[in-house]
Structure formats: structure tokens, C-alpha cells
Motif scaffolding. Structure first.
Motif, short mmCIF file in Angstrom:
data_model
loop_
_atom_site.label_atom_id
_atom_site.label_comp_id
_atom_site.label_asym_id
_atom_site.label_seq_id
_atom_site.Cartn_x
_atom_site.Cartn_y
_atom_site.Cartn_z
N GLY A 157 -1.03 17.65 9.66
CA GLY A 157 -0.56 18.25 8.42
C GLY A 157 -1.51 17.89 7.30
N LYS A 158 -1.50 16.62 6.91
CA LYS A 158 -2.43 16.11 5.90
C LYS A 158 -3.27 15.01 6.52
N TRP A 159 -4.40 14.73 5.90
CA TRP A 159 -5.26 13.64 6.36
C TRP A 159 -4.60 12.31 6.04
N LYS A 160 -4.66 11.39 7.00
CA LYS A 160 -4.09 10.05 6.86
C LYS A 160 -5.09 9.01 7.36
N ILE A 161 -5.14 7.86 6.70
CA ILE A 161 -5.98 6.76 7.17
C ILE A 161 -5.35 6.19 8.43
N ASP A 162 -6.15 6.05 9.48
CA ASP A 162 -5.64 5.56 10.75
C ASP A 162 -6.22 4.20 11.14
N LEU B 297 -0.34 3.27 12.07
CA LEU B 297 -0.76 2.20 11.16
C LEU B 297 0.43 1.68 10.35
N VAL B 298 1.31 2.56 9.91
CA VAL B 298 2.51 2.14 9.18
C VAL B 298 3.38 1.25 10.07
N THR B 299 3.53 1.62 11.34
CA THR B 299 4.31 0.81 12.28
C THR B 299 3.71 -0.58 12.44
N LEU B 300 2.39 -0.67 12.57
CA LEU B 300 1.73 -1.97 12.69
C LEU B 300 1.93 -2.82 11.43
N ILE B 301 1.83 -2.20 10.27
CA ILE B 301 2.03 -2.93 9.01
C ILE B 301 3.47 -3.39 8.88
N ASP B 302 4.42 -2.52 9.19
CA ASP B 302 5.84 -2.90 9.12
C ASP B 302 6.14 -4.06 10.07
N SER B 303 5.57 -4.03 11.26
CA SER B 303 5.77 -5.12 12.22
C SER B 303 5.20 -6.43 11.69
N LYS C 126 -6.74 -2.30 12.81
CA LYS C 126 -5.72 -2.27 13.86
C LYS C 126 -5.80 -3.52 14.75
N GLU C 127 -7.01 -3.98 15.03
CA GLU C 127 -7.15 -5.21 15.83
C GLU C 127 -6.54 -6.40 15.11
N VAL C 128 -6.77 -6.50 13.81
CA VAL C 128 -6.20 -7.59 13.01
C VAL C 128 -4.68 -7.54 13.07
N LEU C 129 -4.11 -6.36 12.85
CA LEU C 129 -2.65 -6.22 12.85
C LEU C 129 -2.05 -6.48 14.23
N ARG C 130 -2.67 -5.94 15.26
CA ARG C 130 -2.16 -6.16 16.63
C ARG C 130 -2.21 -7.63 17.00
N VAL D 105 0.84 -1.20 0.00
CA VAL D 105 0.00 0.00 0.00
C VAL D 105 0.87 1.25 0.00
N ASN D 106 0.29 2.35 -0.39
CA ASN D 106 0.98 3.63 -0.36
C ASN D 106 0.98 4.12 1.09
N LYS D 107 2.09 3.89 1.77
CA LYS D 107 2.15 4.20 3.20
C LYS D 107 2.11 5.70 3.49
N SER D 108 2.34 6.52 2.48
CA SER D 108 2.25 7.97 2.72
C SER D 108 0.81 8.41 2.97
#
Length: 169
Positions: A137-142, A53-59, A158-162, A44-47
Motif C-alpha cells: 500500500g504505502k512504503w514502510k521502513i523494514d 518491525l513493529v512486532t519486534l519493537i513491541d516485543s 532486526k538482528e539487534v531486536l531479535r 517512533v512513529n510506527k505507522s
């Protein structure tokens, strides 16, 4: 003097409305861009995502990699490693073939976007998920709170990733 005050108040009111409209437009473009371009969670486009959410995906990606390495060195190298499968950005494992934004609710630096997803591969399925956003700054999906009633999946992205990240290797 009274005319100036009324004019000033009207100008401030119009500015507030315009800012809200700009936020809604920015959010709509973000949602449409994200859901039109993603293939799976790994690319996904992490930007477009919040830092958490990026941290959870990277983990999760690291967990998948470690699991694959561990299995390849085990007595059973053809076993399946831990993987996140399916579309975790919607409430349906198979994912969506199209989407439409139903409503955007903004409160300060957070927003909830009600999105109606459709999957017309096989049987026609439609469901509504709530996409949570943060503005830094900008809107981000959380987060994505799943609306599809499937007891096999957890209630949100987030529950799925955690849960996956806490799985022991």
C-alpha cells in the motif's frame, strides 16, 4: 495504426517513469520524516514501519517492562533491567545529528535507500547505512543494515531486536 502504437508505447513508458519518480519522492519524504522526528526506539512513529518491525519493537518494549518488574521484586531492586540503549535506527550508538539520502534503488515492492548520516557532537563522524523498505500500500521502513564499522554492534536493526528479544530474563 503504427502511429497509435508508438504513441501508446511512449505513454506507457512515461507512466512507468512517472510512477518510479513518485515512489522515489514518497520514499524520500518517509526517510526524511522518520529521521527528523524520532527520539528513541520506544516512541517512533510506527505507522512508518513494516508490520514485522513493529512486532519486534513491541516485543522488545515488553521485554524491557518484564525485566524492570522482575528486578523491582528481586533481592536487588536497584539493579539495571534489560534495556535497549543507543540509537538502533542508525549504525552509531550515539545516533545522527543530520542525514542525506545518497541513492534510492527500487525493485518491485522493495527499496534500499543509501543514507549518509553525520554526527557532529564531539568528533565529526559520518557513515552510510542502508534503509530497507517494503511497499504494501504505502512504503514502510523494514530494516536498517548498518554500515558503520563497529564490531560491538550487530549488522542490522532486526538482528539487534531479535537478539534482545531472545535474551533470557
Amino acid at each position: 495504426m503504427k502511429q497509435v502504437s508508438t504513441g501508446l508505447l511512449w505513454g506507457i513508458f512515461m507512466l512507468i517513469i512517472a510512477c518510479g519518480s513518485t515512489d522515489k519522492s514518497e520514499i524520500a519524504v518517509l526517510i526524511d520524516t522518520f529521521y527528523s522526528t524520532r527520539e528513541n526506539y520506544a516512541n517512533v512513529n510506527k505507522s512508518l514501519l513494516s508490520a514485522e518491525l513493529v512486532t519486534l519493537i513491541d516485543s522488545a518494549q515488553q521485554k524491557e517492562k518484564k525485566s524492570a518488574e522482575k528486578i523491582s521484586k528481586s533481592n536487588y531492586p536497584t539493579d539495571k533491567p534489560l534495556l535497549i540503549e543507543g540509537d538502533i535506527f542508525t549504525g552509531l550508538y550515539e545516533g545522527s545529528t543530520s542525514h542525506e539520502i545518497l541513492e534510492i534503488r527500487i525493485r518491485d515492492s522493495t527499496a534500499v535507500v543509501e543514507v549518509r548520516f553525520h554526527n557532529n557532537i564531539g568528533e565529526n563522524i559520518s557513515w552510510t547505512d542502508d534503509i530497507h523498505l517494503l511497499k504494501k500500500g504505502k512504503w514502510k521502513i523494514d530494516n536498517v543494515v548498518y554500515g558503520h564499522e563497529n564490531p560491538a554492534i550487530l549488522g542490522s536493526l532486526k538482528e539487534v531486536l531479535r537478539s534482545f528479544n531472545q535474551t533470557e530474563l
